[in-house]
Write an enzyme that holds these catalytic residues in place. Sequence first.
Site, PDB file in Angstrom:
ATOM      1  N   THR A 147     -16.439  41.976  22.921  1.00 17.58           N
ATOM      2  CA  THR A 147     -15.841  40.649  23.118  1.00 17.58           C
ATOM      3  C   THR A 147     -14.432  40.688  23.707  1.00 17.58           C
ATOM      4  OG1 THR A 147     -15.015  40.595  20.832  1.00 17.58           O
ATOM      5  CG2 THR A 147     -17.206  39.654  21.249  1.00 17.58           C
ATOM      6  N   THR A 163     -18.812  45.711  19.896  1.00 14.88           N
ATOM      7  CA  THR A 163     -18.987  45.571  18.449  1.00 14.88           C
ATOM      8  C   THR A 163     -20.435  45.334  18.057  1.00 14.88           C
ATOM      9  OG1 THR A 163     -16.743  44.712  18.190  1.00 14.88           O
ATOM     10  CG2 THR A 163     -18.300  44.204  16.431  1.00 14.88           C
TER      11      THR A 163
END
Length: 331
Positions: free
Chosen positions: A87, A15
């Site tokens: 993540t 991300t």
Amino acid sequence: MNSNKRIFVLYTGGTIGMCRSEEGLCPDTALVGKALQPFSDGLDFDWHVCEPLIDSSAVSLENWQNWLSVLAEKIPEYDGVIVLHGTDTLAYTANILALALQGLDKPVVLTGSQWPFDEPDSDAPLNLATAVAALNLAGLREVVIAFNGKIYPAVGSCKVSTEDAAGFDNPHFGASGCWSAEQGWTALNIRPSEKTGGGLQVLPLDARAKVVCYTLVPGFSAQAVSDGLKTTDADAAVLQSYGHGNAPADEKFIQAVRRFTANGGLLLNISQVKKGCAAAVYAQGSALRQAGVVNGGKANLETAAALLTLAVSGKWNTVKLYEKLVNLGLA
């Protein structure tokens, strides 16, 4: 003569560097160079951009194998490493690196973000600043996760939120330190280096290693796990059991476990509890222990999966697996 520290940056995707597309957020290279430019005073960053960049939910054993190969070559040439990673599986990768990279004498820092670097109010700048600050921490010679102004030892860490900036935690071992631009480092708790002087060694990782996970819930799951163990071609399995490592004393379930371990399968029993410890405490768990299961102590899912992947790759037996747990302070 240039006295700057040389930092190797392994950019895997995630991300932190994503951009918006018609299909949603997707990996992009726009992050390269500019994201760490504010920290270039005293540090020289060399970027290695993986091809292709990936969403971390797509990470594979081949990825881990390739990244370990790159790091084995680059770590001796640099003063520290930053790994930029999505993540979703960041804690899994952190555990693989921590367990496979033996004899580290410099920091390897993993970070990412909950929101892309270029988004308003992104957490990426703080996470990057924390990661860079960790590179200058005296005595830090291990793999850590830098997130939301804290660093965590890789072993035992997990993702705990998708909703806010405090995305990671280490329930058993806590944070190794807290950082802010105003105060610098506080509450430091860096473990002594385990470096023995033998130099960097990288444990083998076999991309064909087959590791699965079973989770017990009240009801049908004991039978489902039994059926799964009877038919799986997995080399090793994580069993997420209750409390201190307890499970139903169902005979068919125990027989399936005994058959799996008798055929050479490694079965690591861990607690479902975030701060749990699978240990020989209750009689309820004795049938599992007698069936050849190894109690994982304080190991969480991310650590257990990484440990079993390396165990299968290195052809460890149950004795060596338990020794590793002890050496890591988990058993």
